[in-house]
Design a protein around this motif. Structure first.
Motif, PDB file in Angstrom:
ATOM      1  N   LYS A   1      44.796  89.634  60.237  1.00  0.00           N
ATOM      2  CA  LYS A   1      44.858  90.019  61.643  1.00  0.00           C
ATOM      3  C   LYS A   1      44.982  88.830  62.591  1.00  0.00           C
ATOM      4  CE  LYS A   1      44.578  94.453  61.078  1.00  0.00           C
ATOM      5  NZ  LYS A   1      45.692  95.331  61.472  1.00  0.00           N
ATOM      6  N   THR A   2      44.591  87.649  62.147  1.00  0.00           N
ATOM      7  CA  THR A   2      44.589  86.495  63.052  1.00  0.00           C
ATOM      8  C   THR A   2      45.420  85.338  62.492  1.00  0.00           C
ATOM      9  OG1 THR A   2      42.463  85.760  62.086  1.00  0.00           O
ATOM     10  CG2 THR A   2      42.368  87.111  64.089  1.00  0.00           C
ATOM     11  N   TRP A   3      44.896  84.656  61.492  1.00  0.00           N
ATOM     12  CA  TRP A   3      45.527  83.453  60.938  1.00  0.00           C
ATOM     13  C   TRP A   3      46.962  83.693  60.471  1.00  0.00           C
ATOM     14  CZ3 TRP A   3      45.450  78.328  59.828  1.00  0.00           C
ATOM     15  CH2 TRP A   3      46.079  77.888  58.675  1.00  0.00           C
TER      16      TRP A   3
ATOM     17  N   GLY B   1      35.944  82.107  71.717  1.00  0.00           N
ATOM     18  CA  GLY B   1      37.084  82.485  70.891  1.00  0.00           C
ATOM     19  C   GLY B   1      36.731  83.399  69.736  1.00  0.00           C
ATOM     20  N   ILE B   2      35.481  83.390  69.309  1.00  0.00           N
ATOM     21  CA  ILE B   2      35.066  84.247  68.206  1.00  0.00           C
ATOM     22  C   ILE B   2      35.187  85.726  68.559  1.00  0.00           C
ATOM     23  CG2 ILE B   2      32.623  84.416  68.803  1.00  0.00           C
ATOM     24  CD1 ILE B   2      31.943  84.201  65.854  1.00  0.00           C
ATOM     25  N   ASP B   3      35.276  86.025  69.855  1.00  0.00           N
ATOM     26  CA  ASP B   3      35.397  87.431  70.272  1.00  0.00           C
ATOM     27  C   ASP B   3      36.574  88.113  69.581  1.00  0.00           C
ATOM     28  OD1 ASP B   3      33.275  86.849  71.880  1.00  0.00           O
ATOM     29  OD2 ASP B   3      34.371  86.947  73.779  1.00  0.00           O
ATOM     30  N   GLN B   4      37.658  87.364  69.323  1.00  0.00           N
ATOM     31  CA  GLN B   4      38.819  87.947  68.654  1.00  0.00           C
ATOM     32  C   GLN B   4      38.469  88.357  67.225  1.00  0.00           C
ATOM     33  OE1 GLN B   4      41.835  88.582  69.836  1.00  0.00           O
ATOM     34  NE2 GLN B   4      41.694  87.592  71.835  1.00  0.00           N
ATOM     35  N   LEU B   5      37.765  87.483  66.508  1.00  0.00           N
ATOM     36  CA  LEU B   5      37.379  87.799  65.134  1.00  0.00           C
ATOM     37  C   LEU B   5      36.381  88.950  65.100  1.00  0.00           C
ATOM     38  CD1 LEU B   5      36.947  84.347  63.345  1.00  0.00           C
ATOM     39  CD2 LEU B   5      38.660  86.084  62.883  1.00  0.00           C
ATOM     40  N   THR B   6      35.443  88.946  66.025  1.00  0.00           N
ATOM     41  CA  THR B   6      34.443  90.015  66.068  1.00  0.00           C
ATOM     42  C   THR B   6      35.105  91.363  66.305  1.00  0.00           C
ATOM     43  OG1 THR B   6      32.806  88.447  66.918  1.00  0.00           O
ATOM     44  CG2 THR B   6      32.327  90.787  67.187  1.00  0.00           C
ATOM     45  N   HIS B   7      36.098  91.380  67.184  1.00  0.00           N
ATOM     46  CA  HIS B   7      36.850  92.612  67.473  1.00  0.00           C
ATOM     47  C   HIS B   7      37.475  93.165  66.200  1.00  0.00           C
ATOM     48  CE1 HIS B   7      39.823  95.324  69.241  1.00  0.00           C
ATOM     49  NE2 HIS B   7      40.780  94.637  68.637  1.00  0.00           N
TER      50      HIS B   7
END
Length: 631
Positions: A486-488, A460-466
């Motif tokens: 961008k996420t939370w 799931g960290i792939d989203q944050l890394t992107h």
């Protein structure tokens, strides 16, 4: 505030089935109980549900340009529509309503795809231009308003404001996305642009979509948070903050229906109410909910602000054991969603709707001014990372993280296990760990070997890394604020408020999330947002709080943050214990192949016995089980 939907022929002209579109659109009738409207031609069917806020008599949708060649369906508000009307009239456009919706069609005529950059507000809209044979769809910069879409095997695009509309369409492929379970148990929601379903997507915040029959669908970003050219000095920030905030509030007071505000008694909602009171010549309608357990109740602080500004205040005490909404959550959110504050959020929206149709909220203050505890922890940990080279830091703190016991029962300073684990990571990995509902090691224990193999290395960290790769800055606080936005913010906070408010046919406006205000706030120096203040300790949102001192009592500004939480750990040992066991150990969960069954049983037993506090993890499992029961 409304709901939109549509069916578009991607490749060939074939009749759209009117009854099908009407049937699926009515699944979101709660978003617009006042009216519905439709438009059909050989390529497209457009649908609308209306909650009337501005131009009550003239805002029926779909709405058209002068010759009827351009149609629009719109969900949201364009706050600067009056100035745009003046500009467009000067350019020769003729308006037939007083609605902000009509601005969209004339702006499209005048500026094409760039029209979206002229709008200040919250929105999703779909424009069909018969002359160009183009469908143009846009979502606002922060993602306050949702848009789901899917391409069917029959060559149609189906889109709507809520996922439940697409789930009703017989041709939409409802195969579950394998990675959604990993994403959900990390974030507590499914991050954009994905959903729980392999073939259904969310249009990302700040993106548009352009479709022409016979051509490939493409989405394009039109806004991002830019790196500040220079940060404001303390004096500059203090002298202009209230002016910036007041302007963001002022433009959100336009409505032809009763308008009010949520008042939790926290910093952000108090700030909004204080600005509204300055701008209105009549009492502000405020509402608050409280709890009959002191550790969750902020109603006395809300009452202080209500008395200070002489608001027309309504409050309601919610029983902390009120679990009656839990079974409705899946119907409201349509996919796994694990923020337990959705329960009180629904209740405060329900309360507000009894007296107003529009409510202003304080959402966004923590994200843009650094108000979360995790922001302070991240900066403190980052100082250690910068002092110790990674070749030493990783083995030392990695070993300590493995050896140190997990002490949920201990005072917070003694719960060092997660801190040691974080210090062994880089800052993006560490921040991912801090926001995770279940950290990566906990997810590895939870998931079955077969499911971990199916993920094939996906994390799931792939989203944050992107998003981190696109971040405009390497300033530690501004980086994680960018990741939050961008996420939370879009996946959790704005999703929670949109669905809870729309389920009650209530429009919620968030002045702190005005994109121009955010762009300004991003130039506030990080050291002014989080500062060690003599006599007050390490304060988040310090620049914001300091500017508010003339308007909000310091006891409210500087008291410990409570949040908007519910006693879920206690529930799982009392009123919800049997429901939890029945749900988590249901056939749908055990046969899904996702979980290590023995670990599920161990978590339930440890929590029930009081040996560990698995409350947050078990809430995720309960919400996931509710979703799986519908599959």
């Amino acid at each position: 505030m409304c709901g939109i939907a549509g069916i578009f022929n991607l490749y060939q002209s074939t009749p759209i089935q009117p009854e099908l579109l009407k049937t699926i659109n009515r699944r979101q009738s709660h978003r617009g109980p006042d009216d519905e409207g439709y438009y059909f031609d050989s390529f497209i069917g457009l649908a609308h549900r209306r909650l009337s806020i501005i131009d009550l008599s003239g805002g029926h949708q779909p709405l058209f340009n002068e010759d009827g060649s351009i149609a629009v369906v719109f969900n949201g508000e364009i706050y600067n529509f009056q100035s745009l009307v003046t500009e467009l009239k000067q350019a020769g456009h003729i308006f037939s309503t007083y609605s902000d919706t009509e601005v969209i069609v004339h702006a499209w005529e005048e500026w094409g795809e760039q029209a979206v950059t002229r709008f200040r507000g919250m929105f999703t809209f779909a424009i069909w231009d018969t002359n160009r044979r183009q469908l143009f769809i846009a979502r606002d910069r922060l993602g306050k308003k949702p848009l789901f879409y899917s391409q069917t095997p029959q060559g149609q695009l189906v889109f709507a404001s809520e996922l439940k509309v697409l789930l009703e369409h017989p041709d939409v492929n409802l195969t579950l996305r394998p990675e959604m379970t990993e994403d959900f148990f990390m974030y507590g929601y499914i991050p954009d642009p994905n959903t729980a379903y392999q073939h259904i997507f969310k249009l990302e915040a700040g993106h548009t979509m352009l479709l022409t029959p016979g051509e490939q669908l493409r989405t394009t970003p039109y806004w991002d948070l830019a790196a500040p050219e220079s940060c404001l000095s303390w004096e500059q920030a203090q002298s202009s903050l209230i002016e910036q905030l007041e302007e963001a509030v002022k433009i959100r007071l336009i409505a032809d229906v009763p308008l009010g505000a949520f008042l939790s008694g926290g910093v952000d909602s108090s700030a909004i109410v204080s600005m509204m009171a300055r701008l209105q010549n009549h009492p502000v309608n405020t509402c608050a909910i409280g709890f009959n357990e002191a550790e969750y109740d902020e109603s006395e602080y809300a009452q202080q602000i209500a008395q200070q500004y002489k608001t027309k205040h309504t409050s309601h005490i919610v029983d902390a054991d009120d679990v009656s909404l839990i079974k409705q959550l899946n119907d409201i959110y349509d996919e796994p969603y694990a923020d337990s504050s959705a329960l009180p959020t629904y209740r405060v929206c329900q309360l507000a709707r009894k007296s107003v149709k529009v409510a202003l909220s304080g959402d966004g203050g923590d994200e843009i001014f650094g108000g979360y505890r995790r922001h302070k922890m991240h900066l403190a940990e980052q100082k250690v990372r910068q002092m110790i080279p990674s070749r030493f830091r990783k083995p030392i703190f990695g070993s300590l993280g493995k050896l140190y016991p997990k002490a949920d029962w201990a005072p917070r300073p003694l719960r060092a296990k997660t801190t040691f684990q974080s210090l062994a990571l880089n800052q993006v990995e560490a921040y991912a760990s801090s926001i995770s509902k279940l950290r990566v090691d906990e997810r590895e224990q939870l998931f079955s070997p077969q499911y971990r193999q199916q993920l094939n290395g996906y994390n799931g960290i792939d989203q944050l890394t992107h998003h981190a790769h696109k971040a405009p800055t390497d300033d530690p606080l501004k980086l994680i604020q960018y990741l939050d936005i961008k996420t939370w913010l879009v996946g959790d906070i704005l999703t929670k408020v949109d669905r809870a408010s729309m389920a009650n046919s209530l429009e919620v406006r968030a002045p702190l999330l005005d994109h121009e205000f955010i762009e300004w706030a991003y130039t506030v120096n990080s050291q002014d947002n989080i500062r060690n203040v003599q006599g007050k300790g390490v304060q988040g949102k310090y620049a914001f709080k300091k500017a508010l001192e003339p308007y909000v009592n310091q006891d409210i500004l500087y008291r410990p943050k409570m949040g908007f939480s519910m006693p879920i750990s206690q529930w799982f040992r009392t009123s919800l214990k049997q429901t939890l066991y029945n749900s988590v150990l249901s056939t749908n969960m055990l046969d899904s192949g996702y979980f290590n069954v023995s670990h599920l049983k161990q978590m339930l037993q440890e929590h029930s016995d009081g040996y560990r506090d698995h409350g947050a993890s078990l809430w995720c499992l309960l919400m996931f089980s509710q979703f799986m029961m519908k599959q």
